[in-house]
Write a protein that holds these residues in place. Structure first.
Motif, PDB file in Angstrom:
ATOM      1  N   ASP A   1       0.836  -1.207   0.000  1.00 50.06           N
ATOM      2  CA  ASP A   1       0.000   0.000   0.000  1.00 50.06           C
ATOM      3  C   ASP A   1       0.869   1.256   0.000  1.00 50.06           C
ATOM      4  OD1 ASP A   1      -2.169  -1.617   0.063  1.00 50.06           O
ATOM      5  OD2 ASP A   1      -2.674  -1.269   2.180  1.00 50.06           O
ATOM      6  N   LEU A   2       1.931   1.233   0.799  1.00 51.06           N
ATOM      7  CA  LEU A   2       2.837   2.385   0.860  1.00 51.06           C
ATOM      8  C   LEU A   2       3.451   2.661  -0.507  1.00 51.06           C
ATOM      9  CD1 LEU A   2       4.814   1.741   4.178  1.00 51.06           C
ATOM     10  CD2 LEU A   2       3.576   3.828   3.598  1.00 51.06           C
ATOM     11  N   LEU A   3       3.893   1.589  -1.173  1.00 52.76           N
ATOM     12  CA  LEU A   3       4.553   1.758  -2.470  1.00 52.76           C
ATOM     13  C   LEU A   3       3.557   2.222  -3.535  1.00 52.76           C
ATOM     14  CD1 LEU A   3       6.900  -1.295  -2.186  1.00 52.76           C
ATOM     15  CD2 LEU A   3       7.638   1.073  -2.527  1.00 52.76           C
ATOM     16  N   ALA A   4       2.313   1.737  -3.446  1.00 47.88           N
ATOM     17  CA  ALA A   4       1.302   2.159  -4.423  1.00 47.88           C
ATOM     18  C   ALA A   4       0.989   3.640  -4.232  1.00 47.88           C
ATOM     19  CB  ALA A   4       0.042   1.313  -4.258  1.00 47.88           C
ATOM     20  N   ALA A   5       0.841   4.075  -2.981  1.00 42.16           N
ATOM     21  CA  ALA A   5       0.556   5.497  -2.708  1.00 42.16           C
ATOM     22  C   ALA A   5       1.718   6.361  -3.171  1.00 42.16           C
ATOM     23  CB  ALA A   5       0.300   5.684  -1.211  1.00 42.16           C
ATOM     24  N   HIS A   6       2.926   5.895  -2.964  1.00 46.15           N
ATOM     25  CA  HIS A   6       4.141   6.598  -3.401  1.00 46.15           C
ATOM     26  C   HIS A   6       4.116   6.803  -4.927  1.00 46.15           C
ATOM     27  CE1 HIS A   6       8.571   7.113  -3.821  1.00 46.15           C
ATOM     28  NE2 HIS A   6       8.501   6.177  -4.747  1.00 46.15           N
ATOM     29  N   SER A   7       3.887   5.720  -5.662  1.00 44.13           N
ATOM     30  CA  SER A   7       3.897   5.801  -7.128  1.00 44.13           C
ATOM     31  C   SER A   7       2.770   6.698  -7.633  1.00 44.13           C
ATOM     32  CB  SER A   7       3.739   4.411  -7.753  1.00 44.13           C
ATOM     33  OG  SER A   7       4.796   3.611  -7.355  1.00 44.13           O
TER      34      SER A   7
ATOM     35  N   HIS B   1       1.307   9.216  -6.116  1.00 41.60           N
ATOM     36  CA  HIS B   1       1.594  10.615  -5.802  1.00 41.60           C
ATOM     37  C   HIS B   1       2.577  11.199  -6.829  1.00 41.60           C
ATOM     38  CE1 HIS B   1       1.776  14.071  -3.065  1.00 41.60           C
ATOM     39  NE2 HIS B   1       3.068  14.127  -3.358  1.00 41.60           N
ATOM     40  N   LEU B   2       3.608  10.429  -7.150  1.00 45.80           N
ATOM     41  CA  LEU B   2       4.621  10.938  -8.087  1.00 45.80           C
ATOM     42  C   LEU B   2       4.057  11.067  -9.495  1.00 45.80           C
ATOM     43  CD1 LEU B   2       7.877   9.006  -7.104  1.00 45.80           C
ATOM     44  CD2 LEU B   2       7.276  11.377  -6.587  1.00 45.80           C
TER      45      LEU B   2
ATOM     46  N   LEU C   1      12.814   6.762   0.653  1.00 46.03           N
ATOM     47  CA  LEU C   1      12.022   7.995   0.720  1.00 46.03           C
ATOM     48  C   LEU C   1      10.681   7.764   0.053  1.00 46.03           C
ATOM     49  CD1 LEU C   1      11.771  10.919   1.498  1.00 46.03           C
ATOM     50  CD2 LEU C   1      13.063  11.559  -0.517  1.00 46.03           C
ATOM     51  N   LEU C   2       9.620   7.975   0.817  1.00 45.59           N
ATOM     52  CA  LEU C   2       8.268   7.787   0.309  1.00 45.59           C
ATOM     53  C   LEU C   2       7.642   9.138  -0.003  1.00 45.59           C
ATOM     54  CD1 LEU C   2       7.206   5.096   2.898  1.00 45.59           C
ATOM     55  CD2 LEU C   2       7.486   4.737   0.414  1.00 45.59           C
ATOM     56  N   ALA C   3       6.979   9.239  -1.143  1.00 43.34           N
ATOM     57  CA  ALA C   3       6.338  10.484  -1.564  1.00 43.34           C
ATOM     58  C   ALA C   3       5.000  10.626  -0.845  1.00 43.34           C
ATOM     59  CB  ALA C   3       6.154  10.467  -3.081  1.00 43.34           C
ATOM     60  N   GLN C   4       5.056  10.944   0.433  1.00 39.75           N
ATOM     61  CA  GLN C   4       3.847  11.046   1.256  1.00 39.75           C
ATOM     62  C   GLN C   4       4.031  12.087   2.344  1.00 39.75           C
ATOM     63  OE1 GLN C   4       0.850   8.376   1.165  1.00 39.75           O
ATOM     64  NE2 GLN C   4       1.670   9.213  -0.720  1.00 39.75           N
TER      65      GLN C   4
ATOM     66  N   ILE D   1      13.669   5.443   6.994  1.00 42.46           N
ATOM     67  CA  ILE D   1      12.485   5.610   6.152  1.00 42.46           C
ATOM     68  C   ILE D   1      12.175   7.100   6.182  1.00 42.46           C
ATOM     69  CG2 ILE D   1      10.095   4.931   5.715  1.00 42.46           C
ATOM     70  CD1 ILE D   1      11.862   2.464   6.009  1.00 42.46           C
ATOM     71  N   GLY D   2      12.232   7.748   5.022  1.00 44.82           N
ATOM     72  CA  GLY D   2      11.885   9.167   4.949  1.00 44.82           C
ATOM     73  C   GLY D   2      10.531   9.315   4.292  1.00 44.82           C
ATOM     74  N   CYS D   3       9.868  10.457   4.569  1.00 43.12           N
ATOM     75  CA  CYS D   3       8.663  10.785   3.802  1.00 43.12           C
ATOM     76  C   CYS D   3       8.714  12.258   3.450  1.00 43.12           C
ATOM     77  CB  CYS D   3       7.391  10.431   4.571  1.00 43.12           C
ATOM     78  SG  CYS D   3       7.056  11.484   5.999  1.00 43.12           S
ATOM     79  N   ASP D   4       8.254  12.580   2.249  1.00 43.85           N
ATOM     80  CA  ASP D   4       8.191  13.981   1.824  1.00 43.85           C
ATOM     81  C   ASP D   4       7.210  14.077   0.660  1.00 43.85           C
ATOM     82  OD1 ASP D   4      10.351  16.568   2.241  1.00 43.85           O
ATOM     83  OD2 ASP D   4       8.890  16.636   0.606  1.00 43.85           O
ATOM     84  N   PRO D   5       6.260  15.031   0.719  1.00 39.57           N
ATOM     85  CA  PRO D   5       5.250  15.097  -0.335  1.00 39.57           C
ATOM     86  C   PRO D   5       5.692  15.859  -1.586  1.00 39.57           C
ATOM     87  CG  PRO D   5       4.763  16.715   1.366  1.00 39.57           C
ATOM     88  CD  PRO D   5       5.994  15.976   1.809  1.00 39.57           C
TER      89      PRO D   5
END
Ligand SMILES: Nc1ncnc2c1ncn2[C@@H]1O[C@H](C[S@+](CC[C@H]([NH3+])C(=O)[O-])CC(=O)[O-])[C@@H](O)[C@H]1O
Length: 328
Positions: free
Chosen positions: A27-33, A35-36, A173-176, A147-151
């Motif tokens: 789910d995290l990876l799907a939300a990341h993709s 968002h980008l 780094l997750l785009a969130q 684990i980083g996050c940044d929108p």
């Protein structure tokens, strides 16, 4: 998922294997993709990412510079690709021999923070990680995984660029946004929030969320702007602050101390307070837009163009005392 994304998926799964179930990681990876890929420049960035030349992948820290990758071909094509990801804000970086003089001397910030930390074998969450520069510093200082996050999509793409040179390290780094991450992404030994709090409309909600991501007794490292003064007060920043939009007021040290305690932290300590200088934050060839110098009043040293006190940043350490609401 292909290329750098496939590699991110693999290393992220490994980093979270013991704490999150596989569905949460998917789910995290799907939300990341998602968002980008919604960003208008995504295809252009993907093309430049795909055009990066092959390198011998490795990384180390030299002085404060992240040095990543050894070049195989000519520099000119590489420089053109790297310049397509301007503005580069956090560094310094040297990618396959190309020096990227970033807007911020982020190594100076790290020098103020790192003496207070032992990150050996720690699992770290870096909230508002930018391009992930600090993640490399954390790994270099012994962290097991970051684990980083940044929108902001550009910064997340820059992180993928850096990993092209550095290799598949445990710096993710997750785009969130923090508030969009599942509550089950928790149980970290250390959580960093640097340069984010003043952008949050409800700072106590942000601090409480940070606390819930920590294991019992885990450490928060907070870096944020403060207002001068001894009383527990909030300095309103109605329009812009030092040229920045979305700054929702600046607390004094006394008020920030109260906010941290209200949010469930104990052993709250302010370990550094430093005025930001135009040597630490400045326009460069790799960040050719306005920077701090243009945000300060030339006629009134110590004041911004908006008539507010010039930026001063503090570093805080605090311990999580309340049990997190949930864990993976
Ligand atoms: N809700 C949010 N959740 C997560 N990230 C956010 C959120 N809102 C904004 N951001 C992100 O927080 C970062 C703030 S910069 C600090 C970078 C680094 N930490 C530094 O300390 O240099 C500010 C500065 O330059 O000082 C940006 O990358 C935003 O996209």
């Amino acid at each position: 998922m292909a290329g750098p994304d496939a590699e991110l998926a693999q290393t992220l799964r490994a980093a979270l294997a013991q704490t999150c179930n596989p569905e949460t990681v998917d789910d995290l990876l799907a939300a990341h993709s998602n968002h980008l890929s919604r960003h208008g420049d995504f295809s252009r960035w993907q093309n430049h990412l795909a055009g990066l030349p092959p390198v011998h992948r490795d990384w180390h820290i030299d002085g404060g510079t992240l040095v990543a990758g050894r070049r195989v071909g000519k520099a000119e094509a590489l420089i053109e690709h790297l310049r397509s990801f301007i503005p580069w804000r956090k560094g310094p970086l040297r990618l396959a021999g190309v020096n990227i003089d970033t807007e911020w001397r982020s190594d100076w910030k790290w020098d103020r923070i790192s003496p207070h930390l032992d990150l050996t074998a720690k699992r770290v969450l870096d909230v508002g990680a930018g391009n992930g520069y600090f993640g490399w510093r954390m790994l270099d200082q012994g962290a097991e995984a970051v684990i980083g996050c940044d929108p902001t999509p550009l910064f997340v793409i820059q992180h993928a660029v850096i990993r092209h040179f550095a290799g598949p390290a445990a710096n993710h780094l997750l785009a969130q946004r923090l508030e969009d991450l599942p509550q089950t992404l928790a149980d970290f030994d250390a959580v960093f929030s640097m340069g984010v709090l003043y952008h949050r409309r409800r700072p106590i909600d942000h601090l409480t969320d940070l606390r819930k991501r920590l294991k019992q007794g885990g450490t928060l490292i907070l870096e944020t702007l403060v207002a001068p003064g001894d009383a527990a007060q909030l300095l309103p920043t109605p329009d812009r602050y030092a040229g920045m939009r979305n700054v929702h007021g600046l607390p004094t040290v006394a008020l920030l101390h109260q906010w941290l305690e209200q949010s469930g932290f104990s052993t709250v300590r302010c370990v550094d307070r430093t005025a930001t200088t135009i040597e630490e934050q400045r326009s460069t060839d790799w960040m050719p837009y306005h920077s701090l110098a243009q945000a300060l009043d030339p006629a009134r040293p110590g004041w911004t163009v908006e008539g507010l006190p010039a930026p001063a940043r503090t570093v805080w350490l605090a311990r999580s005392v309340s049990p997190p609401d949930s864990a993976c």
